[in-house]
Design a protein around this motif. Structure first.
Motif, mmCIF file in Angstrom:
data_model
loop_
_atom_site.group_PDB
_atom_site.id
_atom_site.type_symbol
_atom_site.label_atom_id
_atom_site.label_comp_id
_atom_site.label_asym_id
_atom_site.label_seq_id
_atom_site.Cartn_x
_atom_site.Cartn_y
_atom_site.Cartn_z
ATOM 1 N N CYS A 11 0.863 -1.167 -0.175
ATOM 2 C CA CYS A 11 0.108 -0.029 -0.019
ATOM 3 C C CYS A 11 0.934 0.960 0.005
ATOM 4 C CB CYS A 11 -0.984 0.045 1.122
ATOM 5 S SG CYS A 11 -2.239 -1.203 1.075
ATOM 6 N N THR A 14 2.271 1.765 -3.536
ATOM 7 C CA THR A 14 1.342 2.138 -4.339
ATOM 8 C C THR A 14 0.915 3.647 -4.165
ATOM 9 O OG1 THR A 14 0.178 0.128 -4.149
ATOM 10 C CG2 THR A 14 -0.984 1.691 -5.325
ATOM 11 N N LYS A 15 1.071 4.093 -2.854
ATOM 12 C CA LYS A 15 0.748 5.633 -2.463
ATOM 13 C C LYS A 15 2.057 6.338 -3.186
ATOM 14 C CE LYS A 15 -2.039 5.091 1.556
ATOM 15 N NZ LYS A 15 -2.054 5.114 2.939
#
Length: 117
Positions: A11, A14-15
């Motif tokens: 995550c 991805t950010k």
């Protein structure tokens, strides 16, 4: 324990890719995710391994060995002798080849005598 950290790392990556939260240093879980990508190196053939043994012990290619053995041969191997062997063999078989070698050597000796005088 391990899978939740992995999910958080994914995550976080991805950010970062979308331009969200950017951390100045990657943590262990994000490094672990990045290191799982296989890196395939391009094919490079091995370098020829020649002249590595000292003292002339290295094996030579066939043509080099043949020419070196011809130079060390007690029999005179010349272009006229080989030409006579080929022509004699084509005309009269193996005995013709032997006679052709002799004829070729005689022709070569005559040419050497003419050059010397």
């Amino acid at each position: 324990f391990g899978s939740s950290q992995l999910v958080r790392g994914i995550c976080r990556l991805t950010k970062q890719a979308k331009g969200g939260a950017k951390s100045p240093t990657p943590n262990k879980s994000s490094v672990a995710v990045m290191s799982t990508v296989p890196v395939i190196q391009p094919y490079q053939p091995r370098e020829p391994t020649r002249d590595q043994l000292p003292g002339g012990l290295e094996a030579k290619p066939g043509v080099e060995r043949f020419l070196e053995n011809m130079k060390r041969s007690p029999l005179p191997v010349t272009k006229w002798g080989i030409a006579g062997a080929v022509v004699g063999t084509l005309v009269a078989g193996p005995y013709g080849g032997a006679l052709g070698v002799l004829a070729g050597l005689v022709v070569e000796k005559q040419q050497d005598c003419e050059k010397a005088s």
